[in-house]
Motif scaffolding. Structure first.
Motif, short mmCIF file in Angstrom:
data_model
loop_
_atom_site.label_atom_id
_atom_site.label_comp_id
_atom_site.label_asym_id
_atom_site.label_seq_id
_atom_site.Cartn_x
_atom_site.Cartn_y
_atom_site.Cartn_z
N VAL A 9 0.81 -1.22 0.00
CA VAL A 9 0.00 0.00 0.00
C VAL A 9 0.85 1.29 0.00
CG1 VAL A 9 -1.84 1.23 1.19
CG2 VAL A 9 -1.86 -1.26 1.12
N PRO A 10 1.88 1.43 0.87
CA PRO A 10 2.62 2.71 0.90
C PRO A 10 3.17 3.10 -0.46
CG PRO A 10 3.24 1.34 2.77
CD PRO A 10 2.37 0.49 1.88
N LEU A 11 3.53 2.07 -1.28
CA LEU A 11 4.12 2.35 -2.59
C LEU A 11 3.18 3.20 -3.45
CD1 LEU A 11 6.65 1.51 -4.29
CD2 LEU A 11 5.17 -0.22 -5.32
N LEU A 12 1.89 2.91 -3.33
CA LEU A 12 0.90 3.62 -4.15
C LEU A 12 0.78 5.09 -3.76
CD1 LEU A 12 -1.99 0.98 -4.28
CD2 LEU A 12 -0.44 1.60 -6.13
N PHE A 13 1.19 5.39 -2.50
CA PHE A 13 0.94 6.74 -2.01
C PHE A 13 2.22 7.57 -1.81
CE2 PHE A 13 -2.76 4.21 -0.88
CZ PHE A 13 -3.75 4.96 -1.52
N VAL A 14 3.33 7.07 -2.38
CA VAL A 14 4.59 7.83 -2.30
C VAL A 14 4.45 9.11 -3.13
CG1 VAL A 14 7.02 7.85 -2.95
CG2 VAL A 14 6.05 5.81 -1.88
N ILE A 15 4.07 8.95 -4.39
CA ILE A 15 3.97 10.12 -5.28
C ILE A 15 2.86 11.06 -4.80
CG2 ILE A 15 3.40 10.85 -7.64
CD1 ILE A 15 5.08 8.51 -8.62
N PRO A 16 1.65 10.53 -4.45
CA PRO A 16 0.62 11.43 -3.91
C PRO A 16 1.12 12.22 -2.70
CG PRO A 16 -0.39 9.35 -4.46
CD PRO A 16 1.09 9.19 -4.69
N GLY A 17 1.91 11.55 -1.84
CA GLY A 17 2.44 12.23 -0.66
C GLY A 17 3.31 13.41 -1.07
N ILE A 18 4.15 13.16 -2.06
CA ILE A 18 5.06 14.22 -2.53
C ILE A 18 4.27 15.37 -3.16
CG2 ILE A 18 6.87 14.75 -4.21
CD1 ILE A 18 7.87 11.83 -3.80
N THR A 19 3.31 15.03 -4.04
CA THR A 19 2.58 16.10 -4.73
C THR A 19 1.68 16.86 -3.76
OG1 THR A 19 0.93 14.49 -5.45
CG2 THR A 19 2.65 15.03 -7.01
N PHE A 20 1.14 16.14 -2.77
CA PHE A 20 0.29 16.77 -1.75
C PHE A 20 1.10 17.83 -0.99
CE2 PHE A 20 -1.65 16.87 2.53
CZ PHE A 20 -2.98 17.09 2.19
N ALA A 21 2.27 17.38 -0.52
CA ALA A 21 3.15 18.32 0.22
C ALA A 21 3.59 19.45 -0.71
CB ALA A 21 4.35 17.56 0.78
N GLY A 22 3.89 19.07 -1.97
CA GLY A 22 4.35 20.05 -2.95
C GLY A 22 3.29 21.11 -3.22
N TYR A 23 2.03 20.69 -3.29
CA TYR A 23 0.96 21.65 -3.58
C TYR A 23 0.84 22.68 -2.47
CZ TYR A 23 -3.58 23.78 -4.12
OH TYR A 23 -4.58 24.71 -4.22
N TYR A 24 0.75 22.19 -1.24
CA TYR A 24 0.47 23.13 -0.15
C TYR A 24 1.67 23.99 0.22
CZ TYR A 24 -4.16 21.23 0.31
OH TYR A 24 -5.43 20.88 0.04
N SER A 25 2.88 23.47 -0.03
CA SER A 25 4.05 24.30 0.30
C SER A 25 4.52 25.08 -0.92
CB SER A 25 5.18 23.39 0.81
OG SER A 25 5.59 22.53 -0.24
N ASN A 26 4.20 24.56 -2.11
CA ASN A 26 4.75 25.05 -3.37
C ASN A 26 6.24 25.33 -3.21
OD1 ASN A 26 4.70 25.53 -6.07
ND2 ASN A 26 3.98 27.66 -5.89
#
Ligand code: GH3
Ligand code: MG
Ligand code: MG
Length: 532
Positions: free
Chosen positions: A98-115
């Motif tokens: 499961v964590p593998l599927l959410f590595v990229i979402p985790g990065i883009t999520f953090a990336g969006y809010y912090s830009n």
């Protein structure tokens, strides 16, 4: 006109958001029955947030307002792809980390809010008026592109998983599997149109396409039992096993059956799915009772389609016995969901028919063999005593009179000496057939000893028995038996004993009297009938 379109579209999006929220709740409620239901619920809930956020965004006329609602959308959006793949895998029992599927979402999520370092958006957004709408225009940075690409890859991966399931699905699940394949392509197409600038007024139509997908899956849940879709390996076993299997829901309605079951019970068809099993086997009351009953296992006799359809399987029974039937040992097993807590999440039961025709036939052969004389094929001494016992019971209950005859071949030793033992055997067989020819179906002819026969004559008084005995004696005495090309003549002596009207019945005494009468017949010169 313009504002009307905006209001209509926002109204539509809000409706979609509410529908998705409802579907999420429904799926969540079914999470005990299917492990994928929980994942699906989270996925649908995130889509609801997305649609809701987008409806809010479209109402805004300022950058700040639009930005606020975009932030709401992005709470859900990055996770959708991973959730979609996870639901598809869980659904088809494919193990994923499961964590593998959410590595990229985790990065883009953090990336969006912090830009962070403007990796998500390379510049500030602007609000442009397009058609009837104020639409946010963003300048995509690498993370935003990654976000979009990942979503697309996930949509495709999910579609691929369902396509694979479709190819392996049993005929019964084809429809459900097809729904899932189609539904998994719909959002992909919508998202592709949006990114390619092909959607009307540059609107993101993904929330709408997602609503279509979720609606289809919803249809699957309620109408077609999508979550009951068999995993591939199990489907394969199910389809190829020789035992006939029916799957019934808790209300005994047919959910599924394997080819062996369709072969055994012609009433089963794809159209029959959903019908109560009692109605389907209505013609066979015993079977319906067995399925509804609690006895487990229970033996049932069913018309054997294979033998009736002819001899393509080389079944020897087919020729001799048109209405041939098979015997099946029926077992039922309760079925529980994968979460597996006994007593909870009961999905129904499996009814399994194992073909035990061979065992039953063997049992029958053994039973008949235990009662049959090997040389002549008539009853043996054991069977004679069973029949006599039953007749005695009938006599003591209702005073139905009956008689017995003891028959011994005269000078049989000489036959053996003159023609040989095998010819003697043949004579015994021929005599047995002659005797059978003189008797009624209800009479019991048994080989009682070496060259001695006993006959039970139910419902026959002394006078009647004398007539039969005389007929038997005359028939044997008058016959020239053809044995190995030679004509052999044999005579018999017969002793008859019958139950009297007021007799205290003694089985042993009755036989002894018949034996004594036989002895007298021998002493009086043989080829005679004597009555006790
Ligand atoms: P009777 O009864 O008239 O007094 O003369 P019998 O010669 O028949 O008398 P006995 O009882 O002495 O002989 C019976 C013979 O039957 C002896 C035996 O060899 C023969 N026998 C018994 N069982 C079989 C059998 O299964 N096959 C053959 N071929 N002969 C048998
Ligand atoms: Mg004899
Ligand atoms: Mg004898």
């Amino acid at each position: 006109m313009g504002p009307n379109v905006v209001v209509l579209f926002r109204f539509l999006l809000t409706g979609v958001a509410l529908l998705l929220a409802f579907l999420a709740a429904v799926a969540w409620n079914r999470r005990k029955e299917a492990p994928e239901a929980a994942t699906f619920a989270v996925l649908v809930a995130s889509m609801a947030v997305y649609a809701f956020g987008y409806a809010g965004e479209l109402a805004q006329t300022t950058i700040a307002g639009a930005q606020y609602w975009l932030n709401v959308e992005y709470l859900a959006l990055p996770w959708a792809g991973g959730l979609w793949v996870l639901a598809a895998c869980r659904h088809n029992r494919i193990k994923v980390w499961v964590p593998l599927l959410f590595v990229i979402p985790g990065i883009t999520f953090a990336g969006y809010y912090s830009n962070f370092h403007q990796l998500f958006y390379s510049g500030p957004p602007s609000l442009v008026h397009r058609g009837h709408f104020w639409v946010m225009e963003v300048q995509r940075g690498p993370l935003s592109t990654l976000d979009n690409a990942y979503l697309m890859v996930c949509f495709l991966a999910g579609a691929w998983v369902y396509l694979k399931a479709f190819r392996h699905a049993s005929a019964l699940y084809r429809k459900q599997a097809l729904i899932l394949v189609l539904s998994s392509f719909v959002p992909f197409v919508g998202y592709f149109l949006y990114l390619g600038g092909l959607s009307p007024w540059g609107l993101d139509i993904t929330p709408l396409t997602l609503a279509v997908t979720c609606g289809l899956v919803h249809y699957g849940i309620f109408r077609s039992g999508v979550f009951d879709l068999e995993p591939l390996a199990r489907t394969l076993i199910f389809n190829t096993m020789r035992d006939a299997v029916l799957i019934l829901d808790p209300r005994d309605r047919l959910l599924d059956f394997n080819p062996a079951a369709a072969h055994l019970l012609p009433a089963l068809s794809r159209e029959a799915v959903g019908t109560e099993i009692g109605l389907l086997v209505g013609g066979n009351a015993a079977l319906g009772k067995a399925i509804a009953g609690t006895e487990n296992p229970v033996e049932v006799e069913l018309d054997n389609q294979r033998t009736q359809q002819g001899s393509q399987q080389g079944n020897q029974q087919a020729g001799q016995d048109q209405g041939s039937s098979g015997f099946y040992q029926m077992r039922t097993w309760p079925l529980y969901s994968d979460s597996g807590v006994v007593g909870r999440g009961r999905l129904g039961r499996a009814v399994i028919f194992a073909d035990v025709t061979a065992q039953v036939q063997l049992r029958e052969e053994l039973r008949v063999g235990a009662e049959t004389d090997v040389l002549t094929g008539v009853a043996n001494r054991r069977r004679f005593h069973q029949a006599l016992e039953i007749e005695c019971i009938r006599f003591t209950r209702g005073h139905a009179p009956f008689s017995v005859m003891m028959i011994d071949l005269d000078f049989f030793k000489e036959i053996n000496d003159r023609y040989g033992h095998p010819a003697g055997d043949a004579v015994l067989r021929a005599i047995a057939q002659l005797l059978l020819g003189c008797l009624r179906k209800t009479d019991v002819l048994a080989r009682y000893g070496g060259e001695e026969f006993a006959v039970l004559l139910p419902e026959t008084r002394g006078e009647g028995a004398n007539v039969i005995a005389e007929r038997v004696r005359a028939s044997v005495g008058g016959a020239a038996l053809e044995i190995d090309g030679q004509k052999i003549r044999v005579t018999i002596s017969v002793g008859v004993a019958s139950t009297g009207v007021d007799d205290e019945l003694d089985q042993t005494m009755l036989l002894k009297r018949a034996d004594l009468a036989l002895y007298r017949a021998k002493a009086a010169g043989r080829n005679r009938v004597e009555v006790a």
